[in-house]
Design a protein around this motif. Structure first.
Motif, short mmCIF file in Angstrom:
data_model
loop_
_atom_site.label_atom_id
_atom_site.label_comp_id
_atom_site.label_asym_id
_atom_site.label_seq_id
_atom_site.Cartn_x
_atom_site.Cartn_y
_atom_site.Cartn_z
N LEU A 1 0.90 -0.71 -0.06
CA LEU A 1 0.29 -0.20 -0.42
C LEU A 1 0.68 1.35 0.37
O LEU A 1 0.74 2.33 -0.71
N LEU A 2 2.16 1.09 0.85
CA LEU A 2 2.86 1.99 0.50
C LEU A 2 3.25 3.11 -0.59
O LEU A 2 3.08 4.29 -0.81
N PRO A 3 4.07 2.40 -1.68
CA PRO A 3 4.18 3.02 -2.83
C PRO A 3 3.20 3.79 -3.41
O PRO A 3 2.84 5.07 -4.02
N LEU B 1 5.71 6.33 8.47
CA LEU B 1 5.33 6.56 9.46
C LEU B 1 3.84 6.61 10.09
O LEU B 1 3.31 5.58 10.83
N VAL B 2 3.64 7.38 9.52
CA VAL B 2 1.81 7.20 9.65
C VAL B 2 0.97 5.95 9.30
O VAL B 2 0.12 6.02 10.00
N LEU B 3 1.39 5.59 8.04
CA LEU B 3 0.50 4.16 7.91
C LEU B 3 0.76 3.79 8.50
O LEU B 3 0.10 2.61 9.10
N ALA B 4 2.37 3.39 8.85
CA ALA B 4 2.98 2.54 9.93
C ALA B 4 2.01 2.68 11.42
O ALA B 4 1.56 1.57 11.90
N VAL B 5 2.06 3.39 11.43
CA VAL B 5 1.13 3.87 12.72
C VAL B 5 -0.44 3.43 12.93
O VAL B 5 -1.28 2.52 13.93
N LEU C 1 7.54 4.70 19.67
CA LEU C 1 8.20 4.19 18.48
C LEU C 1 8.38 4.86 17.16
O LEU C 1 9.65 4.81 16.33
N ALA C 2 6.83 6.20 16.87
CA ALA C 2 7.55 6.60 16.04
C ALA C 2 8.36 7.43 15.58
O ALA C 2 9.25 7.87 14.76
N GLY C 3 8.56 8.39 16.96
CA GLY C 3 9.92 9.37 16.82
C GLY C 3 11.28 7.81 16.55
O GLY C 3 12.73 8.97 16.55
N THR C 4 11.44 7.05 17.39
CA THR C 4 12.78 6.19 16.98
C THR C 4 13.02 6.15 15.73
O THR C 4 13.66 6.19 14.66
N GLY C 5 11.73 5.79 14.70
CA GLY C 5 11.51 5.55 13.25
C GLY C 5 12.27 6.37 12.62
O GLY C 5 13.47 6.44 11.54
#
Length: 772
Positions: free
Chosen positions: A376-378, A710-714, A741-745
């Motif tokens: 989905l990301l692309p 990151l938005v998609l990952a969250v 976790l998003a901050g680490t990424g």
């Protein structure tokens, strides 16, 4: 036959195509090698866990159910577990009964009295400056080390010490063999689900990275393959040649990955993550998994390359990519992210008491979500950047580049996307299980911080223990009690039903004030303690003795009578620092003679001065001087399940390895993209574009796909975590655990960008315009 020839031509191009081809093949090989090495390490974990468990079980000592007759091979043992600066120090005191005693694994002979055998890690600690306080706890001479067969891991602090004073009367046990003790309790089904999820979350990014690595240098490869069309090659042949190049790079990476793994595991014994380590011999990959990996990597490289080539049209005079005229389709990309939670929710409810857990629905459901996010990301990146316009020059350069080709940028951040999504789901699941594996103990660390218990009854030893602890450096107070059982005189062993029995607790007034609500107290007073609201137990105490009555305070056949003074007052018991309430008889020291209590046991609650460094270590040293096998515990408000803690440590260690791989993969991908744009960067600089402008454009070009990813990952991680909690019947208690976790990424991306700036400055030199 022609297909094999085409693959062979591709392999030859990969290894004999000049400097540019070698650079691209090397990048691919290194990328694949990093992923293969981590996957091989993961495939070795089952063997590592089983071998460590087997070694631990082989040395187990447990008190036998029945008495063991003394013989030439038996020995006595006492468990002398301890702790130093938060790290467990375990071991045993041993005393042979004869000339040919049994020996534990990793030990040839039982140490003589006054000597000890230690693990290499414990020896290093004892001889170091950090082990000064610990040396005071071991008044033994080191005569050797324990072999690997007797240790669970290289970093374990373990010892065997010889003793000449151990007897069965002082708490020792006689054994005829090592091992055969109780096996560890089976893992809770909730933790099994957590372990399965952790494996998927940690290994899926590695697989995605390997698939990405085989596509490094795709643009230059496609231009070179287009030249083949000039000499008569058709589309199918060029695709097979490209597959041959990918096969060469992935095979070289596979071999290099084995080298990385075999060399790296030789140094694994000296590495500890969250106090976890392993012997090199423990890391033996499971043969079927190693074979599957060795076959899957090159095959996957060929399949991925063939699939990628379907969107590229290579004509004799150039390359055309299907980007603008044919937009990515959305519907099929939504199938997997939606199907994943559906599979998990369709699985039967899993509880902590479930006899077994079917791993396949969990693996399939989690993989559908995580892999679905990469498909989905692309589309999301393309859809977002297509609507962006305007802004500063660096921002426009970045967005224009993404609008022309966002596929490579999406592939570069797919690893961090799937890793963050999995981490979010794991975090939600961890928080949801917190209350199941972290129990409130009702203990009060504010009133006392350490609990000490003598290993065998002795009134004399009890008084010695309390006196010595109170004189210890860093101790503010000791709530020392000497306890024994007492019963009503004249008991008939043949009488039906239990005979009235209670406890006698001896302590000074400050101690008794912690155990009961006393109106007043001075030495010589006695009290009868009742527990408020416990009428049945209070009646039992009153049936045993009343003020002025006699008690039998001896557990031997010969009774020893003691009279409870008529002045004894009835008081209400209060909760002590251990969270317990004690009823029975409370006695101050001068009201009873210790000689009357030969079977008394001692418990001490120690309050330490936190301003004194290593105060708890001084307490443990005092306890070891009195009795090396005396038990010492920390008083804690929360009891943490050990299996839960072990799984958490393992996942943390795996997360570090995976995140390091992702960072390395993104750096390699970034360098590869910069190398592809070398000529373009040189042209821009030659026309007067400022280098900081190009630097910021590279940062924006990396940051935009990362933010989108990151938005998609969250979103995907929250959906996966909620489905897993629903599967185990737990509510979602924290929707905001993704923030760190998003901050680490984001931090990983910033680090990769900073590391790519020096190569960027070099690539912007005018000599980049030179060609042949």
């Amino acid at each position: 036959m022609s297909r094999l020839n085409d693959l062979t031509i591709g392999v030859r191009f990969a290894v004999t195509g000049g400097r540019e081809t070698w650079v691209r093949t090397t990048l691919t090989a290194v990328g694949v090698a990093l992923g293969v090495a981590l996957l091989l390490a993961a495939s070795a974990l089952p063997n590592a866990v089983s071998t460590q468990s087997a070694r631990g079980h082989a040395r187990t000592l447990s008190a036998p159910m029945h008495s063991v007759p003394r013989s030439d091979t038996t020995l006595l043992y006492g468990h002398a577990e301890s702790e130093y600066h938060g790290v467990a120090v375990d071991g045993y005191l041993l005393r042979p009964d004869g000339a040919h005693p049994i020996t534990p694994p990793g030990v040839r002979t039982i140490p003589a009295p006054g000597t000890m055998l230690v693990s290499p890690a414990l020896k290093d600690l004892l001889v170091s400056g950090d082990g000064k306080l610990l040396r005071e706890r071991f008044p033994y001479r080191i005569t050797g080390t324990i072999g690997d067969a007797g240790l669970s891991d290289p970093g374990e602090l373990y010892f065997y010490a010889g003793s000449s004073t151990l007897t069965t009367h002082t708490g020792a046990h006689r054994i005829a063999h090592f091992g055969g003790g109780p096996l560890s309790a089976p893992m809770s089904s909730l933790l099994v689900v957590l372990t399965i999820l952790g494996c998927v979350v940690l290994l899926a990014p590695v697989a995605i990275f390997i698939a990405t690595a085989v596509r490094f240098g795709g643009d230059s490869r496609d231009r070179r393959l287009a030249a083949l069309r000039l000499v008569g090659a058709d589309i199918r042949m060029t695709r097979r040649v490209a597959a041959g190049e990918a096969l060469a790079g992935s095979t070289l990476g596979l071999l290099l990955g084995w080298v990385f793994f075999l060399v790296g595991r030789q140094f694994i014994g000296g590495i500890q993550l969250w106090r976890m380590s392993a012997f090199p011999s423990d890391l033996s990959p499971v043969t079927p998994l190693a074979v599957l990996l060795s076959v899957a990597v090159p095959v996957s490289a060929v399949l991925v390359t063939l699939a990628a080539m379907r969107s590229v049209v290579m004509e004799p005079l150039g390359v055309t990519r299907q980007r603008v005229t044919r937009r990515r389709r959305l519907w099929w990309r939504l199938v997997m992210p939606v199907a994943g939670p559906a599979v998990l929710l369709g699985t039967g409810r899993v509880t902590g008491q479930a006899p077994a857990v079917d791993p396949y629905p969990i693996v399939i459901g989690a993989l559908l979500v995580l892999v679905g996010l990469t498909t989905l990301l692309p589309w999301v990146v393309e859809a977002v950047v297509a609507r962006i316009s305007g802004g500063p020059v660096p921002f426009q350069l970045a967005t224009r580049r993404l609008q022309l080709n966002s596929g490579s940028a999406a592939r570069a951040v797919s690893g961090i996307t799937i890793a963050v999504a999995g981490a979010v789901a794991l975090q939600m699941y961890f928080v949801g299980l917190h209350d199941d594996f972290n129990k409130t103990t009702d203990q009060d660390p504010a009133r006392a911080q350490m609990h000490i218990d003598a290993t065998y009854p002795s009134g004399e030893r009890a008084q010695q223990m309390i006196t010595a602890l109170r004189a210890t450096k860093g101790v503010e107070a000791v709530l020392g009690t000497i306890e024994t059982y007492a019963d009503k005189p004249g008991g008939d062993a043949d009488a039906a039903g239990p005979w009235p029995t209670t406890t006698i607790t001896v302590g000074d007034c400050p101690t008794l004030h912690e155990l009961a609500q006393l109106p007043s107290c001075r030495d010589g007073d006695t009290f009868v303690a009742h527990i408020k609201g416990h009428r049945k137990s209070n009646d039992w105490v009153d049936q045993t003795v009343r003020p002025g009555g006699k008690l039998n305070v001896s557990l031997d056949d010969e009774p020893v009578l003691w009279t409870l003074p008529k002045s004894s007052r009835t008081v209400v018991a209060r909760t002590d620092p251990m969270g317990e309430k004690r009823d029975g008889i409370l006695v101050t020291p001068s009201a009873i003679s210790m000689a009357q209590l030969p079977e008394a046991e001692t418990r001490a609650l120690v309050k330490i001065d936190r301003s004194v460094p290593d105060a708890s270590e001084y307490v443990r040293n005092t306890a070891a001087r009195i009795d090396p096998v005396m038990r010492v515990w920390d008083i804690t408000a929360v009891d943490r399940d050990q299996q839960y803690a072990s799984v958490e440590k393992g996942l943390l260690a795996g997360s570090v390895a995976t995140m390091a791989l992702i960072a390395a993969s993104m750096l390699i991908a970034q360098l590869e993209q910069l190398r592809e744009r070398k000529r373009l960067l040189s042209v821009l600089v030659s026309f007067g574009t400022r280098r900081p402008t190009l630097g910021w454009s590279v940062l924006w070009q990396t940051a935009l796909p990362v933010v989108i990813g990151l938005v998609l990952a969250v979103c995907g991680g929250l959906a996966l975590g909620a489905a897993l909690l629903r599967m185990v019947g737990k509510p979602v208690t924290d929707w905001w655990g993704f923030v760190p976790l998003a901050g680490t990424g984001g931090a990983v991306i910033l680090l990769v960008t900073l590391l790519s700036l020096p190569p960027l400055w070099r690539l912007m030199r005018p000599d980049g315009l030179r060609t042949e």
